[in-house]
Write an enzyme that holds these catalytic residues in place. Structure first.
Site, PDB file in Angstrom:
ATOM      1  CG  ASP A 173      -9.368  25.403 -11.571  1.00  0.00           C
ATOM      2  OD1 ASP A 173     -10.083  26.045 -10.777  1.00  0.00           O
ATOM      3  OD2 ASP A 173      -9.827  24.768 -12.541  1.00  0.00           O
ATOM      4  CG  ASP A 225     -14.987  23.014  -9.703  1.00  0.00           C
ATOM      5  OD1 ASP A 225     -14.535  22.615  -8.610  1.00  0.00           O
ATOM      6  OD2 ASP A 225     -16.096  23.567  -9.816  1.00  0.00           O
ATOM      7  CB  SER A 284     -11.776  26.842  -6.438  1.00  0.00           C
ATOM      8  OG  SER A 284     -12.945  26.363  -7.059  1.00  0.00           O
TER       9      SER A 284
END
Length: 408
Positions: free
Chosen positions: A177, A179, A265
Site C-alpha cells: 500500500d 498512503d 493504492s
C-alpha cells in the site's frame, strides 16, 4: 558403524576447525557431520567421525589438539547420524523493542505445545529492534500461525510465521500500500489542504480506514472536495510527500536480492507513479483523477481501486511475474488492504488499525518499514552486503531507518 562424536567449546579463534580436521586426517578418519556456531565469541564445534583404526588413538590425538588450542573437548561414542528432520518446516520471526524473555518463553512454549520442534535460532537484528528467527520442523504452518498471532497480540510483540526450507528462499513479489505505509502521508489529505477542507477529508479517511465506511463511497465523497483545484497542486503534493523511514532501504534491498516490487493504492496514479519511478518500483496501480481544462473535476476516471481491486491487482502482478501467490508478500495498514493481505502468501499489517492486525498473518508496530525485511528472514548482514554492492551506483542513498540507526 563405529563413530565418535567430538564436541569442542571455548573462546573462538582462527583455524580451530582446520586443526581438528588435520588431527582427524592424520588418523585417517572419515567426516560424517560437522557443525560450528560462534555466539558472543564462544565457539561450539561438533564433528561426527568414523575412525579408520583404533578409536582410542583418534581420541587421544583430538584431546591433544584441544589442549594445545586451549579448548574444552568431549569425545564419546556416536550413535549413528542425526535423525532426519521432520516435514512441516517453518520459520518464525519474532521482533520486539525490547524483546522480553517472558515473551520468548511464552512463544517457544506455544510452539512446543503445537508439536513443532525448534531446530535452530539465529538473531537477525539488534537495537532499536531485536529480531530472532526460529527454524522449526514438524509444524502445521496455518495452525501455528493462528495460535502465535493471538499470542503475539497478547504479548505485544511482532511475529511472522512462514513456510521454511525452499519456500523461504528465492524470488518473491512484494506488494505495498502507499498512503500511511510506503509514505507517512495520506495524499488526498495533502490535496484537500490546498482546498481548505483538510479536516473534513481526514475525518472521512479515518472512518474508511477503520472499516466504518464503504471505501468507494468515501473516495467519491472526498474527491468532490477537490473540485476546482489547479492541476499544479499535484506537483506541490509530490514535493511534500514524506517517505516512511526505511522505505528506500526496503525497496533497494529486496530488488538487489532479486524480488519484484509493486505498489497498489486507493490514492492517485498522478502521485503514485512518479514516486514508484523514483524508488525503482516495478509496477504501480492507483485511481486516476479526472482533469478538465487544467483543473480537477472532483471525480475519478474508471473503476475505483478499492479493497477487492487491490487483491485483484496483486494476483495480476504475480501472474505477470510468473510467481505463485505463495511467493507474494503484501504490506498495508487499512481495512481496504485486508483482501490483499489475505490473498498474499504472507500478509503484513504495518502500524495498522486493530481490525487489520487481527486478520493479518503478521504485524509490525514499530515506525520503520525496513523491519519488514526481518519478517522475510533477511538479516542485517544481508542488507549491509546489498548496500555495499549498491553504494558504488548510488553514493547518495538513504541509510536504512532501522538497520542503520545510530543506536545499532
Amino acid at each position: 558403524m563405529n563413530t565418535l562424536l567430538v564436541t569442542l567449546t571455548g573462546q573462538d579463534r582462527p583455524a580451530v576447525s582446520a586443526r581438528l580436521l588435520r588431527a582427524a586426517a592424520d588418523e585417517g578418519a572419515v567426516v560424517l557431520d560437522l557443525e560450528q556456531a560462534v555466539v558472543r565469541g564462544r565457539l561450539l564445534l561438533t564433528a561426527l567421525l568414523q575412525p579408520e583404526g583404533d578409536a582410542a588413538t583418534l581420541t587421544a590425538a583430538i584431546e591433544q589438539m584441544a589442549t594445545a588450542a586451549g579448548l574444552a573437548v568431549t569425545v564419546e561414542p556416536g550413535h549413528g547420524d542425526n535423525p532426519a528432520r521432520r516435514t512441516g518446516r517453518a520459520s518464525v520471526a519474532v521482533l520486539g523493542a525490547p524483546l522480553q524473555a517472558s515473551s520468548l518463553a511464552a512463544i517457544t512454549t506455544a510452539i512446543g505445545d503445537q508439536g513443532a520442534n525448534i531446530d535452530r535460532i539465529r538473531r537477525l537484528s539488534r537495537d532499536p529492534v531485536t529480531t530472532l528467527e526460529l527454524d522449526l520442523s514438524g509444524a502445521d504452518v496455518p495452525q501455528l500461525r493462528r495460535v502465535l498471532a493471538l499470542l503475539a497480540t497478547e504479548l505485544g510483540v511482532d511475529l511472522a510465521v512462514s513456510p521454511g526450507g525452499l519456500a523461504r528462499r528465492g524470488r518473491r513479489l512484494l506488494v505495498m500500500d502507499v498512503d500511511s505505509t510506503l509514505i507517512q502521508d495520506e495524499v488526498i489529505e495533502l490535496l484537500a489542504a490546498h482546498a481548505g477542507r483538510e479536516a473534513e477529508v481526514a475525518a472521512v479517511t479515518e472512518r474508511a480506514m477503520r472499516g466504518e465506511l464503504d471505501f468507494e463511497q468515501s473516495l467519491h465523497e472526498r474527491v468532490r472536495c477537490l473540485t476546482g483545484l489547479d492541476v499544479s497542486v499535484l506537483d506541490d503534493v509530490r514535493r511534500a510527500i514524506r517517505l516512511t523511514p526505511g522505505a528506500r532501504t526496503l525497496v533497494r534491498t529486496v530488488r538487489r536480492l532479486g524480488f519484484s516490487v509493486a505498489v497498489v493504492s486507493g490514492g492517485f496514479i498522478e502521485v503514485v507513479q512518479p514516486l514508484a519511478t523514483e524508488l525503482g518500483i516495478d509496477r504501480a496501480h492507483a485511481n486516476r483523477l479526472e482533469i478538465r481544462d487544467g483543473r480537477l473535476t472532483g471525480r475519478v476516471e474508471g473503476p475505483v481501486v478499492d479493497r477487492a481491486e487491490k487483491a485483484r491487482a496483486l494476483r495480476r502482478f504475480a501472474e505477470a511475474e510468473g510467481l505463485p501467490l505463495s511467493r507474494t508478500v503484501a504490506v498495508g495498514d487499512g481495512a481496504n488492504d485486508l483482501d490483499m493481505l489475505a490473498t498474499a502468501g504472507l500478509g503484513i499489517a504495518f502500524n495498522a488499525k486493530p481490525v487489520v492486525r487481527e486478520q493479518a498473518d503478521a504485524s509490525v508496530n514499530v515506525p520503520y518499514l525496513d523491519t519488514v525485511l526481518f519478517m522475510l528472514g533477511i538479516s542485517r548482514e544481508d542488507v549491509e552486503e546489498a548496500d555495499r554492492l549498491t553504494s558504488a551506483d548510488d553514493p547518495d542513498r538513504e541509510p536504512g531507518a532501522c538497520l542503520d540507526s545510530p543506536h545499532v
